[in-house]
Design a protein around this motif. Structure first.
Motif, PDB file in Angstrom:
ATOM      1  N   GLU A  59       0.815  -1.221   0.000  1.00 32.39           N
ATOM      2  CA  GLU A  59       0.000   0.000   0.000  1.00 32.39           C
ATOM      3  C   GLU A  59       0.850   1.273   0.000  1.00 32.39           C
ATOM      4  O   GLU A  59       0.524   2.261  -0.667  1.00 32.39           O
ATOM      5  N   GLY A  60       1.960   1.280   0.747  1.00 29.35           N
ATOM      6  CA  GLY A  60       2.809   2.476   0.813  1.00 29.35           C
ATOM      7  C   GLY A  60       3.356   2.862  -0.547  1.00 29.35           C
ATOM      8  O   GLY A  60       3.357   4.037  -0.914  1.00 29.35           O
ATOM      9  N   ASP A  61       3.807   1.877  -1.309  1.00 30.53           N
ATOM     10  CA  ASP A  61       4.340   2.175  -2.644  1.00 30.53           C
ATOM     11  C   ASP A  61       3.236   2.591  -3.600  1.00 30.53           C
ATOM     12  O   ASP A  61       3.426   3.483  -4.442  1.00 30.53           O
ATOM     13  N   ILE A  62       2.060   1.960  -3.465  1.00 30.44           N
ATOM     14  CA  ILE A  62       0.932   2.316  -4.336  1.00 30.44           C
ATOM     15  C   ILE A  62       0.500   3.764  -4.095  1.00 30.44           C
ATOM     16  O   ILE A  62       0.086   4.470  -5.033  1.00 30.44           O
ATOM     17  N   LEU A  63       0.599   4.238  -2.860  1.00 27.45           N
ATOM     18  CA  LEU A  63       0.253   5.636  -2.577  1.00 27.45           C
ATOM     19  C   LEU A  63       1.100   6.584  -3.418  1.00 27.45           C
ATOM     20  O   LEU A  63       0.602   7.591  -3.950  1.00 27.45           O
ATOM     21  N   LYS A  64       2.385   6.277  -3.561  1.00 33.11           N
ATOM     22  CA  LYS A  64       3.273   7.120  -4.380  1.00 33.11           C
ATOM     23  C   LYS A  64       2.898   7.025  -5.854  1.00 33.11           C
ATOM     24  O   LYS A  64       2.828   8.038  -6.553  1.00 33.11           O
ATOM     25  N   LYS A  65       2.640   5.807  -6.325  1.00 34.00           N
ATOM     26  CA  LYS A  65       2.272   5.613  -7.728  1.00 34.00           C
ATOM     27  C   LYS A  65       0.935   6.297  -8.026  1.00 34.00           C
ATOM     28  O   LYS A  65       0.708   6.816  -9.135  1.00 34.00           O
ATOM     29  N   ALA A  66       0.053   6.304  -7.053  1.00 31.68           N
ATOM     30  CA  ALA A  66      -1.253   6.937  -7.239  1.00 31.68           C
ATOM     31  C   ALA A  66      -1.118   8.435  -7.448  1.00 31.68           C
ATOM     32  O   ALA A  66      -1.818   9.030  -8.284  1.00 31.68           O
ATOM     33  N   GLN A  67      -0.237   9.065  -6.687  1.00 34.42           N
ATOM     34  CA  GLN A  67      -0.026  10.498  -6.842  1.00 34.42           C
ATOM     35  C   GLN A  67       0.520  10.820  -8.236  1.00 34.42           C
ATOM     36  O   GLN A  67       0.139  11.823  -8.851  1.00 34.42           O
ATOM     37  N   LEU A  68       1.402   9.971  -8.759  1.00 36.53           N
ATOM     38  CA  LEU A  68       1.947  10.170 -10.108  1.00 36.53           C
ATOM     39  C   LEU A  68       0.852  10.035 -11.160  1.00 36.53           C
ATOM     40  O   LEU A  68       0.795  10.824 -12.117  1.00 36.53           O
ATOM     41  N   ALA A  69      -0.014   9.042 -10.983  1.00 36.79           N
ATOM     42  CA  ALA A  69      -1.121   8.855 -11.929  1.00 36.79           C
ATOM     43  C   ALA A  69      -2.076  10.034 -11.886  1.00 36.79           C
ATOM     44  O   ALA A  69      -2.579  10.491 -12.923  1.00 36.79           O
ATOM     45  N   LEU A  70      -2.327  10.556 -10.691  1.00 40.60           N
ATOM     46  CA  LEU A  70      -3.231  11.687 -10.538  1.00 40.60           C
ATOM     47  C   LEU A  70      -2.642  12.935 -11.195  1.00 40.60           C
ATOM     48  O   LEU A  70      -3.353  13.706 -11.855  1.00 40.60           O
TER      49      LEU A  70
END
Length: 322
Positions: A59-70
């Protein structure tokens, strides 16, 4: 089901405040993983999140990837290989040993369309096949499914099986029924509570309340739990099920085997051949007290729903998720 309901509710809350968000979905798993295809994680622009795509390790890494996608307003697909032995690779030392592919969608209108489809599914009483195509023009479809099937991720299309929402008919208004209702609510199961209306607590989280004389239509996909502590009432309930040719997925009856023998004496035909009766009700957990008994009953229903025998996992000679 509980996770889908939570995500639907949170999307609506985020929309009210005009906050941006993305949706991460597990679309493919090869090998062992904590979550299966269809697991979802909703992430706000501030980094708040609901649901999950693992047991907490990704989940921690996905949070970073999510911000990039956003920020980029582009789909992102991420593959985590937790089989890697490279000490610098994400996944080393994690409990799972598999390959997990996650798809991140940052487009609000598309997530809204998905929420609408999920609401249609939850409000119904049948299984569905949900298909989401991310290639070209975004397309989503929800069709009734005649039988269960595996999820599939191919050519930017995710196809997922959504089982029918769990509907349980609970007969009985003694205090042990309260524990069952609370436990079922934790799983977001729909409980139709049947009993003596004047003796039923008003603040319990149930789908509906009805009397023994008028409890509506029980479908073949529903589950029945009989905790009346009243032999005559149990006889009438079973008589009605038989007369209406209703054969629920499960009929669990509280009480020892000798009590069921007394029930059987009221019927000429063998009850077990007419209805999927489980009595004594629940799995053999050595349960005592309302809460533990409720857990054993819910566990038995889950085993029936998932076509499992309820044994300890370390005795299973096949993969947990086939």
């Amino acid at each position: 089901m509980k996770e889908l309901i939570q995500i639907i509710q949170q999307v609506k809350e985020l929309q009210k405040t005009e906050r941006k968000f993305v949706l991460a979905t597990v679309v493919q798993v090869d090998g062992s993983a904590y979550r299966r295809p269809g697991a979802r994680m909703l992430i706000s622009e501030e980094g708040d999140w609901w649901g999950g795509i693992s047991g907490g390790c990704l989940e921690g890494d996905i949070l970073k990837k999510a911000q990039l996608a956003l920020y980029s307003q582009e789909y992102k697909s991420i593959t985590y290989d937790t089989r890697e032995e490279d000490p610098f690779a994400l996944g080393i030392g994690l409990g799972c040993q598999g390959v997990i592919e996650i798809h991140i969608n940052p487009f609000q209108d598309q997530i809204n369309q998905l929420v609408t489809a999920l609401e249609d599914h939850i409000q119904g009483n049948v299984a569905h096949t949900l298909s989401i195509c991310y290639a070209g023009d975004f397309q989503i479809s929800l069709e009734e499914a005649a039988e269960s099937h595996a999820s599939k991720w191919a050519e930017d299309t995710f196809t997922e099986f959504l089982p029918a929402p769990m509907t349980v008919w609970l007969f009985g208004n003694q205090f042990d029924s309260h524990a069952f209702i609370h436990q079922a609510a934790l799983l977001s199961w729909r409980v139709n509570w049947v009993g003596i209306l004047s003796k039923m607590k008003a603040n319990l989280p149930v789908n509906g309340r009805s009397s023994y004389e008028d409890f509506g239509t029980i479908k073949n996909s529903d589950y029945v739990v009989m905790m009346t502590h009243d032999l005559d009432k149990d006889v009438k309930i079973l008589q009605r099920l038989i007369e209406l040719h209703t054969k629920p997925a499960y009929v669990g009856i509280l009480g020892p085997k000798k009590r069921f023998e007394k029930l059987q004496n009221h019927f000429e035909a063998d009850l077990v051949t007419q209805l999927p009766i489980a009595t004594p009700i629940g799995l053999d957990l050595g349960a005592e007290g309302p809460e533990e008994i409720a857990i054993s009953i819910l566990a038995e229903i889950l085993s029936i729903k998932n076509n499992r025998n309820g044994q300890r996992l370390h005795l299973r000679d096949r993969a947990i998720h086939e």
